[in-house]
Design an enzyme around this catalytic site. Structure first.
Site, short mmCIF file in Angstrom:
data_model
loop_
_atom_site.label_atom_id
_atom_site.label_comp_id
_atom_site.label_asym_id
_atom_site.label_seq_id
_atom_site.Cartn_x
_atom_site.Cartn_y
_atom_site.Cartn_z
N VAL A 153 -7.12 3.76 3.16
CA VAL A 153 -7.41 5.42 3.22
C VAL A 153 -7.36 5.80 4.62
O VAL A 153 -6.96 6.86 4.88
CB VAL A 153 -9.09 5.71 2.61
CG1 VAL A 153 -9.35 6.88 2.70
CG2 VAL A 153 -9.04 4.82 1.15
N LEU A 186 -10.18 -3.78 3.07
CA LEU A 186 -8.93 -3.26 2.22
C LEU A 186 -8.93 -1.65 1.81
O LEU A 186 -7.93 -1.07 1.98
CB LEU A 186 -8.40 -4.23 0.95
CG LEU A 186 -8.08 -5.48 1.38
CD1 LEU A 186 -7.95 -6.16 -0.14
CD2 LEU A 186 -6.87 -5.51 2.09
N HIS A 187 -10.10 -1.29 1.17
CA HIS A 187 -10.09 0.10 0.90
C HIS A 187 -10.27 1.05 2.21
O HIS A 187 -9.26 1.90 2.31
CB HIS A 187 -11.43 0.37 0.39
CG HIS A 187 -11.69 0.12 -1.01
ND1 HIS A 187 -11.69 -1.14 -1.54
CD2 HIS A 187 -11.37 0.95 -2.23
CE1 HIS A 187 -11.70 -0.92 -2.93
NE2 HIS A 187 -11.39 0.41 -3.28
N GLU A 188 -10.68 0.51 3.31
CA GLU A 188 -10.82 1.30 4.50
C GLU A 188 -9.46 1.47 5.03
O GLU A 188 -8.88 2.37 5.49
CB GLU A 188 -11.64 0.73 5.69
CG GLU A 188 -11.80 1.63 7.00
CD GLU A 188 -12.49 2.70 6.76
OE1 GLU A 188 -13.28 2.86 5.88
OE2 GLU A 188 -11.99 3.79 7.36
N SER A 202 -12.88 -6.75 0.25
CA SER A 202 -12.68 -5.42 -0.59
C SER A 202 -12.57 -4.12 0.24
O SER A 202 -11.98 -3.11 0.30
CB SER A 202 -13.30 -5.44 -1.83
OG SER A 202 -12.79 -4.39 -2.67
#
Lengths: 502, 502
Positions: free
Chosen positions: A415, A410-412, A407
């Site tokens: 963004v 994926l966030h990195e 997760s």
């Protein structure tokens, strides 16, 4: 006015119902009505409402209303202040994206879904081979249920699966990697970049789910003794029949990341419902745009020198000021995406399971927050990462860590790539959740309502007050350090050098 | 995590209880636990929590916590901003009151209660005469119950009462007028002035209540046929016996404005309770002092030029900024006075009726607010003005207006006199309540919870957002116009001339 109030006074100067009762009782009690002056106002033992020994716990619903009001007023005041300081910053024509960005975005938008069709082709071939194998077995009348045969069939299934998995892996990796490269190198505007990257990640997750689900379905098809383990829902479309373009296209557009041959469906499309949701979506997008252009942008801009001098108290003050506006934008964005957009899409697709989010705003542990705020991703992680890991004997704690790491990546990706700064703050933010989860796990077990409220407060602080605006500030600063006027203005800033050194 | 959540997933990546349930069910359902990928995540029709067609209305308790947090954070941010702008403004030694003010205050504090003792003397003489009259009647064996005799007795009672009332009137008027004159002309400091004026008004109301109540008691004493109309509570201390110094002194110190010969009493004094209340009172006073010195004072000061140029948008902005701090001070002051101070006093006096206020923060009509926030004054107004007026045939609406006008005069007295500016804003504020009362009367009848919330919102807006800070600003401005540096700084301001022209 309360009951005891009415009984305690001969007549109320203002409450009319009380007045009537009291006037009656006065007439009843005294032959001379002028005797009001001797009425026993203090006739019994009573406690103050806010005393600890009060008869009933006081209600504070009025203070909730007051809070709403104070929030509105104080933010309205900040809006006036902002307007007097900067004037109107909103401007429809002065967009700052390049034409090339839009073209690249459109190109990716058309190209990325191809990946799903490649996955379909792979599955089509696999289904074909499976059908042939079943036909062969039927022809030869082999009995699969002897242990020896079963082991052999499993081995053969596995070697085929490894080949299929390799094909799927190459397809998905190429798709995601290509889109990411284009966004990172060729799309300058972070907004367009985010949309493209989000689209690529969604399609990537969908292809993974498509491949993994069909693997299990095929296994059940080849081993009929396991077939009763399949959900009853799928009976209307058993395995090889679900590998068709119509089924794939439904999955492509359905508001879920989890592939099922059959979904619960509604009977018809309510177009007024769709229109309302789309109107909400457009309205909220405009609100977010105004809020960012008029309020967040100047705030971010005049936070830059504070960050560049590493003045901690000022950074705190800026982060706190930014927290309200970023929270506001986040809530609007959440509603626009998860409530309005996904519901509109679900209605059009007659997709009946609309549980796109839980009541994450009430959570008392950060653990629960991460499983309720984004149900499509949670469902994917549960079904395709966590459960299989646990089923294979992986300890639950480790499986959770793995899910969190994925997760975080994926966030990195979502963004860092569009802002062209893979600085790891989003990933670190996700990793920072783990100690917080352990903390709120302990806190929420405290007795009574206090533990719940404390857990909820920690959640809000960590996420919306510290997490969001701090991350926004850091990525904005990194962006400015790379492209913006800051790199020219603050050549010698210590913070900038920190970023440069990376 | 909700129940349906647990049933919808094979295993939760993070919620441990759900994980256990789900893991069990997975094992039960599938012989091959690796079949997690085919689990029917979307198995039933479900609505989004925030949809209008959601099964259960969503709870928003988390948003309440968020509001508390945002309020704390945004005000903490303003505190940092204030500190960076002004530094520490709190200073124990730099008081600005004159020694003469303190001496005048002490002098008034000792002198004003004399009025109660004069009222006692008047009542003592009246009681003596009443006793003599009753003795005479008993001696002559007259039967008072014939209509002719009754009328005659009533006439005689009335003429005596007019004389007594005249004495009381002169006593009370002199007391209040003298205190008001001293405060207006000889006490410069508005804080000391307010305390003195408040004390004078309280003693004045107490003397009025003492006179009026004893009038009715005497009437009942002289006309025994009416005596059963008296409350049972008073039986332990019938009329002429209650006219004694001990009884008067109890009333002098009791936390009520309404005289009763007998009050409900507690059995003993809980000294720890008293100490806690006194500690609260002191703590809150310090908090209010810090808040006014550090936050309200600079805000008021830099609002002055905005007012003096009559810049409306800026005045609005200032009023909104002031509203939070004035609301905070008001709530602290309310708690300190009505909860802590009056409860401590009541405990020391073993006064059992502690209902000094209702839950005014929940009111849905401004009418109810005025009858619940200050019960001592409400009780006085009801018992000695409203009820007698209504009993004499005055229409209820008119009686309410009269109560409001008297209340307005008292407010103006308490604010205008100590600030040496009887500009009528406090009185006008009270009169402004009347249309608001009519408005909220209509609004709160709207169906369901909405009417109540709307009424409550109007109450908060009118009172705490607009009323308090606007009045504070205007009186502060009037004060500065008369004494302060403003009159030197803004010689030619249009607003100042408005004030000067009065």
């Amino acid at each position: 006015m309360s009951e005891d109030d009415a009984s305690s006074s001969p007549a109320s100067p203002s409450d009319s119902t009380t007045t009537k009762q009291a006037a009656n009782s006065t007439t009843r009690r005294t032959p001379d009505t002028k005797y009001a002056h001797v009425y026993a106002t203090h006739s019994s033992k009573r406690n103050s409402r806010l005393s600890q020994d009060a008869e009933v716990a006081p209600s504070f619903v009025g203070f909730r209303n007051l809070m709403v009001l104070v929030l509105i007023v104080s933010n309205f005041r900040l809006m006036i202040e902002n307007f007097r300081k900067y004037g109107v910053l909103i401007c429809i024509q002065c967009h700052d994206y390049r034409r090339q960005d839009l073209l690249n975005g459109l190109y990716l938008y058309c190209l990325v879904p191809l990946q799903l069709f490649v996955a379909y082709l792979i599955e089509y071939v696999a289904a074909d081979r499976a059908k042939a194998a079943v036909a062969r077995m039927k022809r030869s009348g082999e009995d699969l249920n002897t242990p020896e045969k079963q082991r052999q069939a499993l081995r053969s299934f596995r070697s085929t699966w490894y080949l299929i998995a390799l094909c799927h892996g190459i397809n998905a990796t190429i798709g995601l990697a290509y889109a990411t490269t284009v966004v990172y190198y060729d799309i300058y505007h972070p907004g367009i970049g985010t949309i493209c990257e989000l689209h690529a990640v969604i399609v990537w997750l969908k292809s993974c789910s498509y491949a993994l689900t069909n693997r299990d379905l095929r296994h059940a098809y080849l081993h009929p003794s396991y077939a009763q383990a399949l959900p009853d829902l799928y009976k209307s479309c058993p395995y090889p029949r679900n590998i068709n373009l119509k089924n794939l296209c439904y999955f492509w557009w359905a508001p879920t990341l989890v592939y099922q041959p059959v979904y619960p469906r509604t009977s018809h499309i309510r177009w007024t419902f769709v229109l309302k949701r789309i109107a909400e979506c457009i309205g909220l997008s405009i609100v977010i745009w105004i809020a960012s252009a008029q309020y967040a942008a100047p705030l971010l801009r005049n936070s830059l020198d504070k960050i560049s001098t590493l003045d901690l108290v000022s950074i705190c003050e800026r982060v706190m000021k930014l927290s309200t506006i970023s929270l506001f934008c986040w809530l609007c964005g959440f509603f626009a995406l998860f409530q309005s957009f996904l519901n509109a899409l679900a209605e059009i697709m007659t997709f009946a399971d609309r549980e796109f989010y839980g009541d994450w705003w009430n959570v008392s542990s950060i653990r629960t927050y991460w499983t309720t705020w984004n149900k499509p991703v949670t469902n994917f992680m549960r079904r395709h990462i966590y459960s299989p890991l646990v089923a294979r004997g992986c300890p639950k704690g480790l499986a959770q860590m793995i899910v969190f790491c994925i997760s975080g990546v994926l966030h990195e990706l979502l963004v860092g790539i569009p802002t062209h700064n893979v600085i790891g703050v989003a990933f670190a933010g996700m990793m920072f959740q783990i100690p917080l989860i352990l903390l709120t796990d302990v806190i929420q077990t405290f007795k009574g309502i206090r533990g719940k409220v404390a857990g909820n407060m920690i959640f809000w602080i960590s996420f919306c007050i510290v997490g969001q605006p701090l991350a926004a500030l850091l990525y904005f600063f990194a962006w400015q350090a790379k492209y913006g006027s800051v790199s020219r203005q603050f050549q010698e800033s210590p913070a900038l050098n920190l970023f440069r050194r990376r």
